[in-house]
Design a protein around this motif. Structure first.
Motif, mmCIF file in Angstrom:
data_model
loop_
_atom_site.group_PDB
_atom_site.id
_atom_site.type_symbol
_atom_site.label_atom_id
_atom_site.label_comp_id
_atom_site.label_asym_id
_atom_site.label_seq_id
_atom_site.Cartn_x
_atom_site.Cartn_y
_atom_site.Cartn_z
ATOM 1 N N TYR A 1 0.832 -1.210 0.000
ATOM 2 C CA TYR A 1 0.000 0.000 0.000
ATOM 3 C C TYR A 1 0.867 1.262 0.000
ATOM 4 O O TYR A 1 0.589 2.220 -0.726
ATOM 5 N N HIS A 2 1.913 1.252 0.800
ATOM 6 C CA HIS A 2 2.759 2.443 0.898
ATOM 7 C C HIS A 2 3.553 2.674 -0.387
ATOM 8 O O HIS A 2 3.834 3.822 -0.749
ATOM 9 N N ILE A 3 3.907 1.596 -1.077
ATOM 10 C CA ILE A 3 4.583 1.755 -2.378
ATOM 11 C C ILE A 3 3.642 2.424 -3.363
ATOM 12 O O ILE A 3 4.016 3.354 -4.092
ATOM 13 N N ILE A 4 2.389 1.961 -3.411
ATOM 14 C CA ILE A 4 1.403 2.540 -4.340
ATOM 15 C C ILE A 4 1.167 4.013 -4.017
ATOM 16 O O ILE A 4 1.081 4.862 -4.914
ATOM 17 N N LEU A 5 1.081 4.332 -2.704
ATOM 18 C CA LEU A 5 0.822 5.708 -2.290
ATOM 19 C C LEU A 5 2.062 6.596 -2.405
ATOM 20 O O LEU A 5 1.965 7.812 -2.281
ATOM 21 N N GLY A 6 3.225 5.966 -2.612
ATOM 22 C CA GLY A 6 4.453 6.742 -2.774
ATOM 23 C C GLY A 6 5.028 7.273 -1.480
ATOM 24 O O GLY A 6 5.831 8.212 -1.481
ATOM 25 N N ASP A 7 4.611 6.692 -0.331
ATOM 26 C CA ASP A 7 5.130 7.135 0.963
ATOM 27 C C ASP A 7 6.344 6.271 1.306
ATOM 28 O O ASP A 7 6.244 5.214 1.921
ATOM 29 N N HIS A 8 7.520 6.734 0.927
ATOM 30 C CA HIS A 8 8.731 5.930 1.050
ATOM 31 C C HIS A 8 9.123 5.685 2.509
ATOM 32 O O HIS A 8 9.612 4.599 2.865
ATOM 33 N N GLU A 9 8.880 6.681 3.350
ATOM 34 C CA GLU A 9 9.247 6.527 4.766
ATOM 35 C C GLU A 9 8.454 5.379 5.388
ATOM 36 O O GLU A 9 9.011 4.531 6.100
ATOM 37 N N LEU A 10 7.165 5.333 5.091
ATOM 38 C CA LEU A 10 6.331 4.268 5.642
ATOM 39 C C LEU A 10 6.639 2.915 4.998
ATOM 40 O O LEU A 10 6.436 1.869 5.611
ATOM 41 N N VAL A 11 7.143 2.936 3.746
ATOM 42 C CA VAL A 11 7.566 1.685 3.122
ATOM 43 C C VAL A 11 8.642 1.025 3.969
ATOM 44 O O VAL A 11 8.569 -0.174 4.289
ATOM 45 N N TYR A 12 9.643 1.804 4.366
ATOM 46 C CA TYR A 12 10.763 1.247 5.123
ATOM 47 C C TYR A 12 10.368 0.888 6.552
ATOM 48 O O TYR A 12 10.881 -0.074 7.128
ATOM 49 N N GLU A 13 9.436 1.658 7.128
ATOM 50 C CA GLU A 13 8.943 1.303 8.458
ATOM 51 C C GLU A 13 8.243 -0.055 8.419
ATOM 52 O O GLU A 13 8.444 -0.914 9.279
ATOM 53 N N SER A 14 7.398 -0.243 7.386
ATOM 54 C CA SER A 14 6.686 -1.513 7.242
ATOM 55 C C SER A 14 7.648 -2.648 6.927
ATOM 56 O O SER A 14 7.459 -3.782 7.375
ATOM 57 N N LEU A 15 8.694 -2.324 6.160
ATOM 58 C CA LEU A 15 9.696 -3.339 5.813
ATOM 59 C C LEU A 15 10.439 -3.802 7.069
ATOM 60 O O LEU A 15 10.671 -5.005 7.268
ATOM 61 N N ASP A 16 10.787 -2.858 7.940
ATOM 62 C CA ASP A 16 11.452 -3.215 9.194
ATOM 63 C C ASP A 16 10.550 -4.099 10.050
ATOM 64 O O ASP A 16 11.002 -5.089 10.650
ATOM 65 N N LYS A 17 9.296 -3.741 10.091
ATOM 66 C CA LYS A 17 8.331 -4.520 10.870
ATOM 67 C C LYS A 17 8.227 -5.948 10.338
ATOM 68 O O LYS A 17 8.173 -6.917 11.113
ATOM 69 N N HIS A 18 8.253 -6.073 9.004
ATOM 70 C CA HIS A 18 8.164 -7.393 8.367
ATOM 71 C C HIS A 18 9.395 -8.236 8.712
ATOM 72 O O HIS A 18 9.280 -9.434 9.008
ATOM 73 N N PHE A 19 10.548 -7.615 8.711
ATOM 74 C CA PHE A 19 11.771 -8.339 9.058
ATOM 75 C C PHE A 19 11.756 -8.790 10.510
ATOM 76 O O PHE A 19 12.210 -9.894 10.854
ATOM 77 N N GLN A 20 11.251 -7.951 11.368
ATOM 78 C CA GLN A 20 11.179 -8.325 12.778
ATOM 79 C C GLN A 20 10.317 -9.565 12.971
ATOM 80 O O GLN A 20 10.634 -10.447 13.768
ATOM 81 N N GLU A 21 9.195 -9.614 12.204
ATOM 82 C CA GLU A 21 8.323 -10.790 12.274
ATOM 83 C C GLU A 21 9.068 -12.033 11.792
ATOM 84 O O GLU A 21 8.964 -13.107 12.382
ATOM 85 N N LEU A 22 9.819 -11.910 10.708
ATOM 86 C CA LEU A 22 10.542 -13.050 10.161
ATOM 87 C C LEU A 22 11.648 -13.515 11.115
ATOM 88 O O LEU A 22 11.883 -14.712 11.285
ATOM 89 N N GLU A 23 12.333 -12.556 11.743
ATOM 90 C CA GLU A 23 13.466 -12.894 12.599
ATOM 91 C C GLU A 23 13.028 -13.558 13.903
ATOM 92 O O GLU A 23 13.821 -14.228 14.562
ATOM 93 N N GLN A 24 11.777 -13.376 14.277
ATOM 94 C CA GLN A 24 11.272 -14.023 15.478
ATOM 95 C C GLN A 24 11.028 -15.515 15.259
ATOM 96 O O GLN A 24 10.903 -16.268 16.226
ATOM 97 N N GLU A 25 10.950 -15.906 14.003
ATOM 98 C CA GLU A 25 10.703 -17.301 13.685
ATOM 99 C C GLU A 25 12.029 -18.011 13.391
ATOM 100 O O GLU A 25 12.988 -17.399 12.947
#
Length: 494
Positions: free
Chosen positions: A292-316
């Motif tokens: 969604y953030h890529i489509i909206l062009g909000d780059h800052e939120l793209v990276y925030e969401s990306l960090d959140k996604h990595f945190q989820e992956l690293e917990q597993e």
């Protein structure tokens, strides 16, 4: 049509060539021969539509020649020449399939009569062929249309499908879709086991197979026989209800895209992807946020969401291969989302993420890899946006060039390119470095100078370039050029 003449009498050959205007019948004489052996060689060289031949010749006679020609090409029209009292030969020739015979001495009226018969025969054959082709094409077109309706779940599609297939619809036990990358990939349309219909959505080549048996291995064997090494084929599951064709198509499309992304050639079954994958086939909330953030062009939120996604992956506790699949999935979803938004990602076909991932060993390297490639996607979307803006301004300029001689407004131009007037005005100035009205005025002044050079009066020029009054034009011209239009015209004529 092409024709050859074979006769051992020189006068017959020359006479036949010269006493008839062959072109008026749409016929070209491409060669002559004076014996059967040379005649056969001539036929094999030119492959004519019509053969004129004498029955009795030294060496290979006309009957033998006709027989050999018709064995090679049954559709060739053969006409034989016969002498007096050669009826037995003529009878034999007619049994072989010649369409007419000419009794010697040959006359112009008899030749013309035979040519009329030939043209009549050809026309009837063409009509028969056309009728068959039209009937087949009509049926095929109808089958393609009702299949397309089923695919897109149009109203009454199932009822129309039943009506078109009639009794055959009762034989169908399931339907499956196949997506492929070659227009030449075609199953035999009908067999005892299925009915195959080729369609194209404008984006994808699809084979829809109505199965008369639940044994789908038949289709896999058929595809294996006709598939070349470099083709990519995605195969959906067979669904028992034909109205579920859409589901099989979506499965086939996913299998096809999976094979493309993994650089796999040949057949890729959707069921094999699900069987081998340990990842969810659904998009996670974290992945949704990134998209969604890529489509909206909000780059800052793209990276925030990306960090959140990595945190989820690293917990597993995940194997490297599963992490790679997760990142490939995310990357693939980003590309797909941008394509659906009509972005054109350059060089995506030459980019090999799965190859790069083979060199990634740690989670941090994986994180760096996906971050850098998300950067690439974002930059690609920005470049596309700039290109799109340039395209809209170019379209506006073309509109101005076509209508500069009318009283065109900002609102009118903005509507032409589908933008809000205020946004269009700002966009035009940003791209062109000037307002739209200044661009229009400069264009009008260029055209005014041209018209004045060609001898038009100032009043004519004023009217022809879109000014409501002579005074408005004159003032604008002087303001732009430093001289009145009248003085400009005088200066040219000096």
């Amino acid at each position: 049509m092409k024709a050859i003449i074979i006769d051992d009498e020189f006068i017959v050959l020359e006479g036949m060539k010269k006493m008839i205007d062959w072109s008026s019948y749409g016929i070209e004489i491409v060669g002559t021969a004076d014996n059967g052996d040379d005649g056969l060689s001539l036929f094999e060289k030119h492959q004519p539509n019509i053969v004129f031949t004498d029955i009795r010749m030294p060496g290979k006679d006309g009957l033998t020649l006709v027989k050999e020609i018709l064995q090679q090409s049954p559709d060739v029209l053969c006409i034989v020449f016969s002498g007096f009292n050669e009826f037995e030969y003529v009878r034999s020739a007619l049994k072989l399939g010649v369409i007419d015979y000419l009794e010697k001495p040959i006359t112009i009226p008899t030749i013309k009569e035979t040519l009329d018969k030939i043209l009549d025969h050809v026309q009837k054959q063409q009509e028969i062929v056309e009728l068959k082709e039209n009937a087949n094409q009509t049926e095929q077109i109808k089958l393609e249309k009702i299949t397309m309706d089923l695919l897109f779940q149009n109203p009454n599609s199932f009822e129309n499908w039943q009506s078109q297939l009639a009794e055959d619809s009762q034989k169908v036990v399931g339907v499956m879709a196949i997506v492929h990358d070659s227009r030449s990939l075609r199953l035999p349309t009908r067999s005892d086991s299925y009915l195959a219909i080729s369609i194209n959505t404008g984006v994808n080549n699809i084979l829809v197979v109505y199965m008369y048996t639940s044994d789908t291995s038949i289709i896999l064997k058929e595809l294996k026989n006709i598939t070349v090494e470099k083709q990519v084929i995605g195969i959906g599951n067979m669904w028992k209800d034909v109205v579920e064709l859409r589901k099989s198509y979506e499965e086939a499309l996913k299998a096809y895209k999976y094979a493309l992304f993994r650089q796999l050639k040949g057949m890729q079954l959707y069921e094999e992807i699900n069987r081998n994958s340990k990842l969810s086939k659904y998009i996670s909330e974290e992945e949704k946020e990134i998209l969604y953030h890529i489509i909206l062009g909000d780059h800052e939120l793209v990276y925030e969401s990306l960090d959140k996604h990595f945190q989820e992956l690293e917990q597993e506790t995940l194997e490297t291969s599963i992490l790679e699949d997760a990142l490939l999935k995310l990357f693939y979803l980003c590309l797909e989302t941008l394509e659906e938004s009509q972005y054109d990602i350059q060089n995506k076909n030459t980019f090999l993420p799965q190859t790069e991932l083979q060199n990634v060993k740690t989670k941090s390297e994986l994180r760096a890899w996906i971050s850098s490639n998300i950067d690439w996607i974002i930059n690609a979307s920005e470049e596309h946006q700039r290109a799109k803006q340039n395209h809209l301004v170019e379209k506006a300029c073309k509109y101005i060039h076509r209508h500069y001689n009318h009283n065109i407004s900002l609102q009118e131009i903005a509507e032409e390119v589908g933008l809000n007037p205020n946004y269009f005005s700002a966009l035009f100035k940003n791209v062109m470095g000037m307002t739209y009205i200044k661009y229009l005025t400069q264009l009008r002044m260029k055209m005014a100078k041209l018209m004045l050079r060609h001898g038009d009066t100032v009043a004519e020029v004023s009217q022809n370039i879109g000014y409501a009054t002579y005074r408005h034009f004159s003032d604008t011209f002087k303001r732009q050029t430093g001289i009145s239009p009248g003085k400009y015209k005088e200066g040219i004529s000096i």
